[in-house]
Scaffold this motif. Structure first.
Motif, mmCIF file in Angstrom:
data_model
loop_
_atom_site.group_PDB
_atom_site.id
_atom_site.type_symbol
_atom_site.label_atom_id
_atom_site.label_comp_id
_atom_site.label_asym_id
_atom_site.label_seq_id
_atom_site.Cartn_x
_atom_site.Cartn_y
_atom_site.Cartn_z
ATOM 1 N N SER A 229 0.795 -1.228 0.000
ATOM 2 C CA SER A 229 0.000 0.000 0.000
ATOM 3 C C SER A 229 0.826 1.275 0.000
ATOM 4 N N ASP A 230 0.230 2.321 -0.567
ATOM 5 C CA ASP A 230 0.733 3.681 -0.410
ATOM 6 C C ASP A 230 -0.003 4.378 0.727
ATOM 7 N N ALA A 244 -4.427 7.271 6.396
ATOM 8 C CA ALA A 244 -3.091 7.856 6.410
ATOM 9 C C ALA A 244 -2.189 7.106 5.448
ATOM 10 N N THR A 245 -0.985 7.643 5.248
ATOM 11 C CA THR A 245 0.013 6.912 4.486
ATOM 12 C C THR A 245 0.379 5.649 5.260
ATOM 13 N N THR A 246 0.875 4.646 4.549
ATOM 14 C CA THR A 246 1.180 3.368 5.182
ATOM 15 C C THR A 246 2.194 3.524 6.306
ATOM 16 N N GLU A 247 3.260 4.266 6.046
ATOM 17 C CA GLU A 247 4.302 4.433 7.060
ATOM 18 C C GLU A 247 3.784 5.169 8.285
ATOM 19 N N SER A 248 2.987 6.210 8.067
ATOM 20 C CA SER A 248 2.445 6.984 9.179
ATOM 21 C C SER A 248 1.464 6.160 10.001
ATOM 22 N N LEU A 249 0.627 5.366 9.330
ATOM 23 C CA LEU A 249 -0.369 4.576 10.042
ATOM 24 C C LEU A 249 0.282 3.491 10.889
ATOM 25 N N PHE A 250 1.287 2.798 10.338
ATOM 26 C CA PHE A 250 1.907 1.695 11.068
ATOM 27 C C PHE A 250 2.828 2.176 12.180
ATOM 28 N N SER A 251 3.393 3.360 12.031
ATOM 29 C CA SER A 251 4.294 3.862 13.064
ATOM 30 C C SER A 251 3.597 4.779 14.065
#
Length: 348
Positions: A229-230, A244-251
Protein backbone atom coordinates in the motif's frame (compact mmCIF):
# COMPACT_ATOMS: atom_id res chain seq x y z
CA UNK A 1 1.14 16.90 -8.10
CA UNK A 2 -0.63 13.57 -8.72
CA UNK A 3 -4.18 13.97 -9.97
CA UNK A 4 -7.12 12.12 -8.41
CA UNK A 5 -8.65 9.33 -10.46
CA UNK A 6 -11.65 8.77 -8.18
CA UNK A 7 -13.51 10.72 -5.51
CA UNK A 8 -15.93 8.93 -3.17
CA UNK A 9 -18.26 11.44 -1.53
CA UNK A 10 -20.67 10.67 1.35
CA UNK A 11 -21.32 7.13 0.12
CA UNK A 12 -24.08 5.25 1.95
CA UNK A 13 -25.46 1.74 1.54
CA UNK A 14 -28.26 0.13 3.51
CA UNK A 15 -30.22 -3.08 3.10
CA UNK A 16 -33.86 -3.60 4.02
CA UNK A 17 -34.26 -6.66 6.24
CA UNK A 18 -37.69 -8.00 7.13
CA UNK A 19 -38.05 -9.84 10.43
CA UNK A 20 -39.94 -13.15 10.52
CA UNK A 21 -41.47 -12.03 13.80
CA UNK A 22 -42.89 -8.86 12.28
CA UNK A 23 -44.13 -9.78 8.80
CA UNK A 24 -46.52 -6.83 8.53
CA UNK A 25 -44.15 -4.16 9.80
CA UNK A 26 -42.01 -1.96 7.61
CA UNK A 27 -38.55 -3.53 6.99
CA UNK A 28 -35.81 -2.01 9.13
CA UNK A 29 -32.77 -0.68 7.22
CA UNK A 30 -29.33 -1.98 8.16
CA UNK A 31 -26.69 0.62 7.36
CA UNK A 32 -23.60 -1.08 5.95
CA UNK A 33 -21.80 2.07 4.74
CA UNK A 34 -22.10 5.43 6.51
CA UNK A 35 -20.87 8.66 4.89
CA UNK A 36 -17.75 7.16 3.31
CA UNK A 37 -15.54 9.81 1.70
CA UNK A 38 -12.01 9.62 0.33
CA UNK A 39 -9.91 10.62 -2.68
CA UNK A 40 -7.96 8.08 -4.73
CA UNK A 41 -4.83 9.35 -6.48
CA UNK A 42 -3.79 8.11 -9.89
CA UNK A 43 -1.22 5.30 -9.76
CA UNK A 44 -1.43 4.67 -6.01
CA UNK A 45 -2.56 1.65 -4.01
CA UNK A 46 -5.13 2.45 -1.33
CA UNK A 47 -5.84 -0.43 1.03
CA UNK A 48 -9.12 -0.84 2.91
CA UNK A 49 -8.74 -2.86 6.12
CA UNK A 50 -10.96 -3.86 9.04
CA UNK A 51 -12.76 -6.76 10.69
CA UNK A 52 -15.12 -9.05 8.80
CA UNK A 53 -18.49 -7.37 8.39
CA UNK A 54 -17.19 -3.78 8.55
CA UNK A 55 -18.30 -3.06 4.95
CA UNK A 56 -15.03 -3.40 2.99
CA UNK A 57 -16.41 -5.64 0.25
CA UNK A 58 -19.67 -3.68 0.01
CA UNK A 59 -17.64 -0.51 -0.52
CA UNK A 60 -15.69 -2.13 -3.37
CA UNK A 61 -18.83 -3.47 -5.01
CA UNK A 62 -20.55 -0.07 -4.78
CA UNK A 63 -17.58 1.60 -6.49
CA UNK A 64 -17.65 -0.83 -9.45
CA UNK A 65 -21.49 -0.81 -9.54
CA UNK A 66 -21.73 -4.46 -8.48
CA UNK A 67 -24.39 -3.24 -6.07
CA UNK A 68 -26.14 0.13 -6.13
CA UNK A 69 -25.34 2.59 -3.37
CA UNK A 70 -28.24 4.09 -1.41
CA UNK A 71 -26.84 7.62 -1.72
CA UNK A 72 -23.63 9.52 -2.33
CA UNK A 73 -21.35 10.07 -5.32
CA UNK A 74 -18.43 8.30 -6.97
CA UNK A 75 -16.78 10.85 -9.26
CA UNK A 76 -14.52 9.27 -11.87
CA UNK A 77 -11.89 11.44 -13.54
CA UNK A 78 -11.68 9.97 -17.04
CA UNK A 79 -8.52 9.93 -19.13
CA UNK A 80 -10.01 12.49 -21.52
CA UNK A 81 -10.43 14.98 -18.66
CA UNK A 82 -14.16 14.49 -18.11
CA UNK A 83 -15.54 14.13 -14.58
CA UNK A 84 -18.51 11.78 -14.38
CA UNK A 85 -20.58 10.56 -11.45
CA UNK A 86 -20.17 6.83 -12.01
CA UNK A 87 -23.23 6.00 -9.89
CA UNK A 88 -25.56 8.00 -12.14
CA UNK A 89 -24.52 6.39 -15.43
CA UNK A 90 -26.92 4.06 -17.22
CA UNK A 91 -26.98 1.88 -20.32
CA UNK A 92 -24.50 2.96 -22.99
CA UNK A 93 -23.12 5.68 -20.72
CA UNK A 94 -21.83 3.22 -18.14
CA UNK A 95 -20.53 0.87 -20.84
CA UNK A 96 -18.24 3.63 -22.08
CA UNK A 97 -16.46 3.74 -18.70
CA UNK A 98 -16.93 0.22 -17.33
CA UNK A 99 -13.80 -0.99 -19.14
CA UNK A 100 -11.79 1.51 -17.05
CA UNK A 101 -12.87 0.10 -13.66
CA UNK A 102 -12.51 -3.64 -13.09
CA UNK A 103 -12.57 -5.98 -10.08
CA UNK A 104 -10.69 -9.08 -8.89
CA UNK A 105 -12.84 -11.19 -6.59
CA UNK A 106 -11.86 -13.02 -3.43
CA UNK A 107 -12.59 -16.64 -4.30
CA UNK A 108 -10.76 -17.90 -7.42
CA UNK A 109 -12.92 -21.04 -7.35
CA UNK A 110 -16.39 -19.46 -7.53
CA UNK A 111 -15.54 -16.32 -9.55
CA UNK A 112 -14.71 -18.29 -12.72
CA UNK A 113 -17.40 -20.07 -14.73
CA UNK A 114 -16.70 -23.84 -14.81
CA UNK A 115 -18.43 -24.06 -18.21
CA UNK A 116 -16.09 -21.64 -19.97
CA UNK A 117 -12.55 -22.26 -21.15
CA UNK A 118 -9.75 -20.02 -19.88
CA UNK A 119 -9.61 -18.33 -23.29
CA UNK A 120 -13.34 -17.50 -23.22
CA UNK A 121 -13.13 -16.24 -19.60
CA UNK A 122 -10.34 -13.80 -20.42
CA UNK A 123 -11.81 -12.78 -23.79
CA UNK A 124 -15.36 -12.11 -22.52
CA UNK A 125 -14.77 -8.53 -21.24
CA UNK A 126 -12.86 -7.72 -24.41
CA UNK A 127 -15.70 -8.92 -26.67
CA UNK A 128 -18.30 -7.10 -24.54
CA UNK A 129 -16.51 -3.74 -24.64
CA UNK A 130 -14.74 -3.59 -28.00
CA UNK A 131 -15.49 -4.44 -31.63
CA UNK A 132 -12.55 -6.64 -32.59
CA UNK A 133 -11.95 -9.44 -35.05
CA UNK A 134 -11.36 -12.99 -33.86
CA UNK A 135 -7.67 -12.71 -34.70
CA UNK A 136 -7.33 -9.47 -32.70
CA UNK A 137 -9.07 -11.03 -29.69
CA UNK A 138 -6.76 -14.06 -29.82
CA UNK A 139 -3.69 -11.86 -30.04
CA UNK A 140 -4.69 -9.74 -27.02
CA UNK A 141 -5.68 -12.77 -24.90
CA UNK A 142 -2.35 -14.47 -25.58
CA UNK A 143 -0.47 -11.27 -24.78
CA UNK A 144 -2.24 -10.79 -21.43
CA UNK A 145 -1.86 -14.49 -20.57
CA UNK A 146 1.90 -14.22 -20.98
CA UNK A 147 2.10 -11.03 -18.91
CA UNK A 148 0.20 -12.66 -16.03
CA UNK A 149 2.34 -15.80 -16.05
CA UNK A 150 -0.13 -18.14 -17.76
CA UNK A 151 1.11 -20.67 -20.29
CA UNK A 152 -0.74 -20.06 -23.57
CA UNK A 153 -1.14 -23.82 -23.97
CA UNK A 154 -3.53 -23.71 -20.97
CA UNK A 155 -6.05 -21.42 -22.68
CA UNK A 156 -8.16 -24.31 -24.00
CA UNK A 157 -8.51 -25.87 -20.55
CA UNK A 158 -11.25 -25.25 -17.97
CA UNK A 159 -10.87 -23.73 -14.45
CA UNK A 160 -11.17 -27.07 -12.61
CA UNK A 161 -7.78 -28.09 -14.03
CA UNK A 162 -5.91 -25.32 -12.19
CA UNK A 163 -4.71 -24.58 -8.66
CA UNK A 164 -5.91 -21.58 -6.65
CA UNK A 165 -2.90 -19.47 -7.61
CA UNK A 166 -3.32 -20.23 -11.30
CA UNK A 167 -7.03 -19.45 -11.12
CA UNK A 168 -6.29 -16.10 -9.53
CA UNK A 169 -3.88 -15.36 -12.38
CA UNK A 170 -6.77 -16.09 -14.76
CA UNK A 171 -8.96 -13.67 -12.79
CA UNK A 172 -6.22 -11.01 -12.96
CA UNK A 173 -5.87 -11.53 -16.71
CA UNK A 174 -9.64 -11.15 -17.11
CA UNK A 175 -9.57 -7.85 -15.18
CA UNK A 176 -6.54 -6.61 -17.10
CA UNK A 177 -7.71 -7.43 -20.64
CA UNK A 178 -9.65 -4.17 -21.09
CA UNK A 179 -6.59 -2.12 -19.99
CA UNK A 180 -8.37 -0.58 -16.98
CA UNK A 181 -7.09 2.44 -15.08
CA UNK A 182 -8.51 1.23 -11.74
CA UNK A 183 -8.80 -2.29 -10.33
CA UNK A 184 -10.57 -3.14 -7.07
CA UNK A 185 -8.90 -6.19 -5.49
CA UNK A 186 -11.34 -7.75 -3.03
CA UNK A 187 -9.30 -10.02 -0.73
CA UNK A 188 -7.46 -11.13 -3.86
CA UNK A 189 -4.92 -13.31 -2.02
CA UNK A 190 -6.73 -14.37 1.17
CA UNK A 191 -7.76 -17.79 -0.23
CA UNK A 192 -4.20 -18.67 -1.32
CA UNK A 193 -1.20 -20.29 0.39
CA UNK A 194 1.39 -17.90 1.82
CA UNK A 195 4.00 -18.68 -0.84
CA UNK A 196 1.42 -18.16 -3.60
CA UNK A 197 0.26 -14.93 -1.95
CA UNK A 198 3.76 -13.48 -2.37
CA UNK A 199 3.80 -14.42 -6.06
CA UNK A 200 0.41 -12.76 -6.71
CA UNK A 201 1.37 -9.62 -4.75
CA UNK A 202 4.60 -9.31 -6.76
CA UNK A 203 2.61 -9.84 -9.98
CA UNK A 204 0.16 -7.07 -9.03
CA UNK A 205 3.06 -4.72 -8.30
CA UNK A 206 4.75 -5.49 -11.63
CA UNK A 207 1.50 -4.98 -13.55
CA UNK A 208 0.87 -1.70 -11.75
CA UNK A 209 4.27 -0.37 -12.76
CA UNK A 210 3.94 -1.64 -16.31
CA UNK A 211 0.37 -0.47 -17.03
CA UNK A 212 0.13 2.50 -14.60
CA UNK A 213 -2.82 0.94 -12.77
CA UNK A 214 -4.47 2.32 -9.64
CA UNK A 215 -5.51 -0.23 -7.00
CA UNK A 216 -8.07 -0.33 -4.23
CA UNK A 217 -6.80 -3.30 -2.22
CA UNK A 218 -9.32 -4.76 0.24
CA UNK A 219 -7.80 -7.01 2.89
CA UNK A 220 -7.79 -8.04 6.54
CA UNK A 221 -4.11 -9.04 6.52
CA UNK A 222 -2.10 -6.05 7.72
CA UNK A 223 1.26 -7.63 6.90
CA UNK A 224 0.27 -7.80 3.22
CA UNK A 225 -1.24 -4.32 3.35
CA UNK A 226 2.00 -2.89 4.73
CA UNK A 227 3.90 -4.41 1.81
CA UNK A 228 1.68 -3.26 -1.07
CA UNK A 229 0.00 0.00 0.00
CA UNK A 230 0.73 3.68 -0.41
CA UNK A 231 -2.13 4.67 1.89
CA UNK A 232 -4.44 2.75 4.22
CA UNK A 233 -8.04 3.38 5.28
CA UNK A 234 -9.25 1.57 8.40
CA UNK A 235 -12.98 0.76 8.51
CA UNK A 236 -15.12 -0.04 11.51
CA UNK A 237 -18.85 -0.73 11.32
CA UNK A 238 -19.34 1.00 7.97
CA UNK A 239 -17.22 4.07 8.70
CA UNK A 240 -13.64 5.07 7.95
CA UNK A 241 -12.04 5.69 11.36
CA UNK A 242 -8.47 6.34 10.19
CA UNK A 243 -6.81 7.26 6.88
CA UNK A 244 -3.09 7.86 6.41
CA UNK A 245 0.01 6.91 4.49
CA UNK A 246 1.18 3.37 5.18
CA UNK A 247 4.30 4.43 7.06
CA UNK A 248 2.44 6.98 9.18
CA UNK A 249 -0.37 4.58 10.04
CA UNK A 250 1.91 1.69 11.07
CA UNK A 251 4.29 3.86 13.06
CA UNK A 252 1.80 6.36 14.51
CA UNK A 253 -1.74 4.88 14.74
CA UNK A 254 -4.13 7.54 16.01
CA UNK A 255 -7.28 5.50 16.66
CA UNK A 256 -7.66 2.87 19.42
CA UNK A 257 -9.22 0.42 16.94
CA UNK A 258 -6.20 0.70 14.63
CA UNK A 259 -3.91 0.22 17.62
CA UNK A 260 -5.73 -3.04 18.49
CA UNK A 261 -5.50 -4.29 14.89
CA UNK A 262 -1.75 -3.56 14.82
CA UNK A 263 -1.19 -5.53 18.01
CA UNK A 264 -2.62 -8.67 16.36
CA UNK A 265 -0.07 -8.70 13.51
CA UNK A 266 2.35 -11.62 14.09
CA UNK A 267 6.07 -10.81 14.23
CA UNK A 268 8.66 -13.03 12.50
CA UNK A 269 11.20 -12.35 15.29
CA UNK A 270 10.58 -14.78 18.20
CA UNK A 271 12.58 -12.57 20.59
CA UNK A 272 10.36 -9.56 19.92
CA UNK A 273 7.89 -9.10 22.78
CA UNK A 274 4.67 -7.31 21.89
CA UNK A 275 1.69 -6.65 24.09
CA UNK A 276 -1.50 -7.95 22.49
CA UNK A 277 -4.54 -5.71 22.96
CA UNK A 278 -7.62 -7.83 23.58
CA UNK A 279 -10.84 -5.98 22.77
CA UNK A 280 -13.51 -6.81 25.34
CA UNK A 281 -17.20 -7.04 24.55
CA UNK A 282 -19.08 -8.01 21.42
CA UNK A 283 -18.76 -6.53 17.95
CA UNK A 284 -21.61 -3.98 17.61
CA UNK A 285 -24.66 -5.01 15.61
CA UNK A 286 -25.04 -2.85 12.45
CA UNK A 287 -28.83 -3.25 12.78
CA UNK A 288 -28.66 -1.60 16.21
CA UNK A 289 -25.39 0.38 16.41
CA UNK A 290 -24.33 2.04 19.68
CA UNK A 291 -24.69 5.78 20.18
CA UNK A 292 -21.83 8.20 19.67
CA UNK A 293 -18.58 6.57 18.57
CA UNK A 294 -19.46 3.06 17.40
CA UNK A 295 -16.22 1.75 18.88
CA UNK A 296 -16.83 3.02 22.42
CA UNK A 297 -18.27 -0.28 23.85
CA UNK A 298 -14.84 -1.91 23.30
CA UNK A 299 -12.60 1.14 23.80
CA UNK A 300 -10.54 1.43 27.00
CA UNK A 301 -10.11 5.19 26.50
CA UNK A 302 -13.83 6.08 26.26
CA UNK A 303 -15.45 9.01 28.07
CA UNK A 304 -18.99 10.34 28.23
CA UNK A 305 -18.25 12.43 25.13
CA UNK A 306 -17.48 9.23 23.17
CA UNK A 307 -20.83 7.73 24.21
CA UNK A 308 -22.81 10.82 23.25
CA UNK A 309 -21.11 12.34 20.17
CA UNK A 310 -20.10 10.81 16.84
CA UNK A 311 -16.47 11.83 16.10
CA UNK A 312 -15.74 13.33 12.70
CA UNK A 313 -12.93 12.10 10.47
CA UNK A 314 -10.51 15.00 10.81
CA UNK A 315 -6.87 15.74 10.13
CA UNK A 316 -4.92 15.09 13.33
CA UNK A 317 -1.48 15.20 11.68
CA UNK A 318 0.08 15.83 8.29
CA UNK A 319 -2.11 13.88 5.80
CA UNK A 320 -3.27 11.71 8.71
CA UNK A 321 -6.99 11.57 9.48
CA UNK A 322 -8.71 9.92 12.44
CA UNK A 323 -12.26 9.76 13.79
CA UNK A 324 -11.45 9.99 17.50
CA UNK A 325 -12.25 12.80 19.94
CA UNK A 326 -8.92 12.34 21.72
CA UNK A 327 -6.53 11.31 18.94
CA UNK A 328 -3.94 13.99 19.74
CA UNK A 329 -4.02 13.39 23.50
CA UNK A 330 -3.80 9.59 23.41
CA UNK A 331 -0.43 9.37 21.61
CA UNK A 332 -0.90 5.66 21.07
CA UNK A 333 2.26 3.56 21.44
CA UNK A 334 3.76 6.53 23.26
CA UNK A 335 4.78 8.21 20.01
CA UNK A 336 3.37 11.62 18.95
CA UNK A 337 2.24 11.94 15.35
CA UNK A 338 4.68 13.52 12.89
CA UNK A 339 4.37 17.13 11.75
CA UNK A 340 4.65 18.22 8.11
CA UNK A 341 8.27 19.35 8.62
CA UNK A 342 9.21 15.99 10.20
CA UNK A 343 7.60 14.04 7.33
CA UNK A 344 9.36 16.13 4.69
CA UNK A 345 12.74 15.82 6.42
CA UNK A 346 12.30 12.03 6.67
CA UNK A 347 11.28 11.59 3.01
CA UNK A 348 13.82 14.04 1.52
Amino acid sequence: MTKPILEVLNLNKSFQVKSKKALFKKPKPIHILNEISFELLEGETLSIVGESGCGKTTLGRCIVRGVDASSGDVVYHAEDGKEVNYLNLKGKEIKAYRKDIQMIFQDPYSSLSPRMSVFDIIAEPLIANFKLSRAEVEEKVMEIAEKTGLNVSYLKRYPHAFSGGQRQRIAIARALITQPRLIVCDEAVSALDVSIQAQIINLLKDLQEQFKITYIFISHDLSIVQNISDRVAVMHLGRIVELATTESLFSHPQHPYTEALMSAVPQPNPDFKKERIILEGEVPNPANPPSGCHFHPRCSYKTDKCIQQVPELREVGYNHFAACHYAEQLQLRGVPIETEDEVQSRTS
